[in-house]
Motif scaffolding. Sequence first.
Motif, PDB file in Angstrom:
ATOM      1  N   SER A 250       0.819  -1.217   0.000  1.00 37.18           N
ATOM      2  CA  SER A 250       0.000   0.000   0.000  1.00 37.18           C
ATOM      3  C   SER A 250       0.850   1.262   0.000  1.00 37.18           C
ATOM      4  O   SER A 250       0.400   2.325  -0.443  1.00 37.18           O
ATOM      5  N   TRP A 251       2.089   1.153   0.488  1.00 42.50           N
ATOM      6  CA  TRP A 251       2.978   2.321   0.476  1.00 42.50           C
ATOM      7  C   TRP A 251       3.239   2.792  -0.953  1.00 42.50           C
ATOM      8  O   TRP A 251       3.315   3.994  -1.215  1.00 42.50           O
ATOM      9  N   LEU A 252       3.401   1.859  -1.884  1.00 41.18           N
ATOM     10  CA  LEU A 252       3.673   2.230  -3.269  1.00 41.18           C
ATOM     11  C   LEU A 252       2.482   2.959  -3.896  1.00 41.18           C
ATOM     12  O   LEU A 252       2.654   3.950  -4.622  1.00 41.18           O
ATOM     13  N   ARG A 253       1.288   2.480  -3.626  1.00 45.90           N
ATOM     14  CA  ARG A 253       0.109   3.123  -4.200  1.00 45.90           C
ATOM     15  C   ARG A 253      -0.068   4.538  -3.673  1.00 45.90           C
ATOM     16  O   ARG A 253      -0.459   5.446  -4.409  1.00 45.90           O
ATOM     17  N   ALA A 254       0.239   4.735  -2.399  1.00 48.94           N
ATOM     18  CA  ALA A 254       0.120   6.082  -1.827  1.00 48.94           C
ATOM     19  C   ALA A 254       1.209   7.012  -2.356  1.00 48.94           C
ATOM     20  O   ALA A 254       0.973   8.201  -2.566  1.00 48.94           O
ATOM     21  N   ALA A 255       2.410   6.478  -2.582  1.00 44.53           N
ATOM     22  CA  ALA A 255       3.522   7.319  -3.043  1.00 44.53           C
ATOM     23  C   ALA A 255       3.379   7.741  -4.490  1.00 44.53           C
ATOM     24  O   ALA A 255       3.885   8.787  -4.887  1.00 44.53           O
ATOM     25  N   ALA A 256       2.664   6.967  -5.312  1.00 41.49           N
ATOM     26  CA  ALA A 256       2.570   7.274  -6.739  1.00 41.49           C
ATOM     27  C   ALA A 256       1.831   8.577  -7.004  1.00 41.49           C
ATOM     28  O   ALA A 256       2.022   9.197  -8.057  1.00 41.49           O
ATOM     29  N   ASP A 257       0.993   9.010  -6.087  1.00 38.86           N
ATOM     30  CA  ASP A 257       0.213  10.224  -6.296  1.00 38.86           C
ATOM     31  C   ASP A 257       1.021  11.492  -6.052  1.00 38.86           C
ATOM     32  O   ASP A 257       0.578  12.579  -6.435  1.00 38.86           O
ATOM     33  N   PRO A 259       4.565  13.468  -6.853  1.00 36.05           N
ATOM     34  CA  PRO A 259       5.728  13.373  -7.763  1.00 36.05           C
ATOM     35  C   PRO A 259       7.052  13.180  -7.038  1.00 36.05           C
ATOM     36  O   PRO A 259       7.897  12.386  -7.487  1.00 36.05           O
ATOM     37  N   VAL A 260       7.259  13.901  -5.944  1.00 36.57           N
ATOM     38  CA  VAL A 260       8.524  13.781  -5.209  1.00 36.57           C
ATOM     39  C   VAL A 260       8.618  12.420  -4.535  1.00 36.57           C
ATOM     40  O   VAL A 260       9.637  11.725  -4.629  1.00 36.57           O
ATOM     41  N   LEU A 261       7.542  12.028  -3.863  1.00 39.74           N
ATOM     42  CA  LEU A 261       7.552  10.730  -3.190  1.00 39.74           C
ATOM     43  C   LEU A 261       7.640   9.582  -4.190  1.00 39.74           C
ATOM     44  O   LEU A 261       8.225   8.541  -3.891  1.00 39.74           O
ATOM     45  N   ALA A 262       7.068   9.778  -5.381  1.00 42.86           N
ATOM     46  CA  ALA A 262       7.123   8.718  -6.392  1.00 42.86           C
ATOM     47  C   ALA A 262       8.567   8.444  -6.803  1.00 42.86           C
ATOM     48  O   ALA A 262       8.982   7.274  -6.919  1.00 42.86           O
ATOM     49  N   SER A 288       2.922   1.058 -13.871  1.00 41.93           N
ATOM     50  CA  SER A 288       2.323   2.081 -14.730  1.00 41.93           C
ATOM     51  C   SER A 288       1.680   3.210 -13.952  1.00 41.93           C
ATOM     52  O   SER A 288       1.388   4.264 -14.526  1.00 41.93           O
ATOM     53  N   GLN A 289       1.438   3.034 -12.657  1.00 46.39           N
ATOM     54  CA  GLN A 289       0.847   4.116 -11.874  1.00 46.39           C
ATOM     55  C   GLN A 289       1.843   5.234 -11.588  1.00 46.39           C
ATOM     56  O   GLN A 289       1.452   6.327 -11.180  1.00 46.39           O
ATOM     57  N   PHE A 290       3.124   4.991 -11.846  1.00 54.03           N
ATOM     58  CA  PHE A 290       4.163   5.987 -11.612  1.00 54.03           C
ATOM     59  C   PHE A 290       4.502   6.710 -12.916  1.00 54.03           C
ATOM     60  O   PHE A 290       4.296   6.186 -14.014  1.00 54.03           O
ATOM     61  N   SER A 291       5.061   7.912 -12.792  1.00 53.02           N
ATOM     62  CA  SER A 291       5.459   8.700 -13.956  1.00 53.02           C
ATOM     63  C   SER A 291       6.677   8.080 -14.629  1.00 53.02           C
ATOM     64  O   SER A 291       7.401   7.260 -14.034  1.00 53.02           O
ATOM     65  N   LEU A 292       6.933   8.499 -15.882  1.00 50.44           N
ATOM     66  CA  LEU A 292       8.106   8.007 -16.600  1.00 50.44           C
ATOM     67  C   LEU A 292       9.396   8.433 -15.904  1.00 50.44           C
ATOM     68  O   LEU A 292      10.373   7.677 -15.875  1.00 50.44           O
ATOM     69  N   THR A 293       9.414   9.625 -15.334  1.00 51.47           N
ATOM     70  CA  THR A 293      10.622  10.085 -14.636  1.00 51.47           C
ATOM     71  C   THR A 293      10.902   9.232 -13.415  1.00 51.47           C
ATOM     72  O   THR A 293      12.059   8.886 -13.144  1.00 51.47           O
ATOM     73  N   ALA A 294       9.865   8.883 -12.670  1.00 50.59           N
ATOM     74  CA  ALA A 294      10.057   8.021 -11.505  1.00 50.59           C
ATOM     75  C   ALA A 294      10.571   6.654 -11.923  1.00 50.59           C
ATOM     76  O   ALA A 294      11.465   6.077 -11.290  1.00 50.59           O
ATOM     77  N   ARG A 295      10.028   6.126 -13.035  1.00 49.78           N
ATOM     78  CA  ARG A 295      10.480   4.817 -13.505  1.00 49.78           C
ATOM     79  C   ARG A 295      11.897   4.895 -14.082  1.00 49.78           C
ATOM     80  O   ARG A 295      12.656   3.930 -13.994  1.00 49.78           O
ATOM     81  N   LEU A 296      12.254   6.035 -14.663  1.00 49.59           N
ATOM     82  CA  LEU A 296      13.641   6.211 -15.099  1.00 49.59           C
ATOM     83  C   LEU A 296      14.586   6.180 -13.902  1.00 49.59           C
ATOM     84  O   LEU A 296      15.673   5.587 -13.987  1.00 49.59           O
ATOM     85  N   THR A 297      14.192   6.796 -12.808  1.00 43.64           N
ATOM     86  CA  THR A 297      15.008   6.752 -11.585  1.00 43.64           C
ATOM     87  C   THR A 297      15.212   5.317 -11.131  1.00 43.64           C
ATOM     88  O   THR A 297      16.317   4.924 -10.735  1.00 43.64           O
ATOM     89  N   PHE A 298      14.162   4.512 -11.216  1.00 45.54           N
ATOM     90  CA  PHE A 298      14.262   3.095 -10.866  1.00 45.54           C
ATOM     91  C   PHE A 298      15.297   2.390 -11.735  1.00 45.54           C
ATOM     92  O   PHE A 298      16.103   1.586 -11.243  1.00 45.54           O
ATOM     93  N   LEU A 299      15.318   2.717 -13.038  1.00 41.02           N
ATOM     94  CA  LEU A 299      16.224   2.054 -13.969  1.00 41.02           C
ATOM     95  C   LEU A 299      17.663   2.532 -13.832  1.00 41.02           C
ATOM     96  O   LEU A 299      18.593   1.793 -14.173  1.00 41.02           O
ATOM     97  N   VAL A 300      17.869   3.760 -13.370  1.00 34.35           N
ATOM     98  CA  VAL A 300      19.225   4.284 -13.220  1.00 34.35           C
ATOM     99  C   VAL A 300      19.825   3.878 -11.879  1.00 34.35           C
ATOM    100  O   VAL A 300      20.998   3.503 -11.795  1.00 34.35           O
ATOM    101  N   VAL A 301      19.042   3.927 -10.821  1.00 40.06           N
ATOM    102  CA  VAL A 301      19.549   3.622  -9.481  1.00 40.06           C
ATOM    103  C   VAL A 301      19.856   2.137  -9.337  1.00 40.06           C
ATOM    104  O   VAL A 301      20.916   1.745  -8.828  1.00 40.06           O
TER     105      VAL A 301
END
Length: 345
Positions: A250-257, A259-262, A288-301
């Motif tokens: 549930s933490w992920l669903r709340a954070a997706a809304d 931008p900074v927390l995502a 898919s509930q997260f922005s492309l920038t947030a998912r890019l951060t996932f791929l870089v980190v």
Amino acid sequence: MAITKPVPQRTDDRGEPAKPREPAEPDAEGRHLNSPLLLTIVMLALVLLQGPIRGALAAPVMQSWTTVFVAVMVQALPFLVLGVLLSAAIAVFVPPSFFARALPARPALAVPVASAAGAVLPGCECASVPVAGALVRRGVTPAAALAFLLSAPAINPIVLTATAVAFPGNPEMVLARLVASLLVACAMGWLWLRLGRTDWLKPPVRPSHDGQSRGEAFWGSVRHDVMHAGGFLVIGAMAAATLKAVAPESWLRAAADNPVLAVLALAVLAVVLSICSEADAFVAASLSQFSLTARLTFLVVGPMIDLKLFAMQAGTFGRAFALRFAPATFALAVIVSVLTGWVIL
């Protein structure tokens, strides 16, 4: 007044002063359990406690833990072996003069060249750690070796192809991942060149193979690195599985809304999940509930710092190095990912 008589000095058979007697040490055999006895005790305990153990393993939390642990190990182990083979080949078959010719003499220029060279290693982050250790042993400047360590898992052809397949509707994601990963690798190499200290970096060691043939030295290096790096891979996989099993979804669903927390949530998730860089694009695409920038951060980190990588870096280069290098890499990867996403995505 009492007169004390001098105590006669003890002598040995030859008339020389005898050495003082050392206190007898207890028998080492009595202080330690031998291996067969310890194994027998463990086996008996497992037989007697098989009922509670079977019940604990059947719990949903333990099933989730086992699934994540096995997944991390299955994904990472083949590429770890690939990296170990490359590391042994570099150590045994490549002369040190090759790196002096291949890299610029100036360390500041060697960093971007080493970062770009990461594109030729078809593996994940588990492969890059032993290869970077071999480069340091062969005399490559640590800043260049560390830049290679960070770039190789993120910009090699397999990873970029997987990213393109995972994001068919967003081809700019491939370019964003390539640019952000290269920028972070170069920046960390230059940062180490500027602020790094030699006492923070423990030079990787391996047993001496003097007097052996090249084949014997190669397989000796392979056995050493598999046992060394593999142990830290297991520790990191266990930590990743533990955190994944206890963290509420549930933490992920709340954070997706937010931008900074995502961005921060997916950066932390990349560290916790410890997914191989060949597979992380498909996981990012599913979020898919997260922005492309947030998912890019996932791929870089993820390919640059996660739990198993931290354990392997600490085992290869020393804990003092990992405690400084990992947080700096994490912070810089998040910042560069956000800026790259803002420009490209």
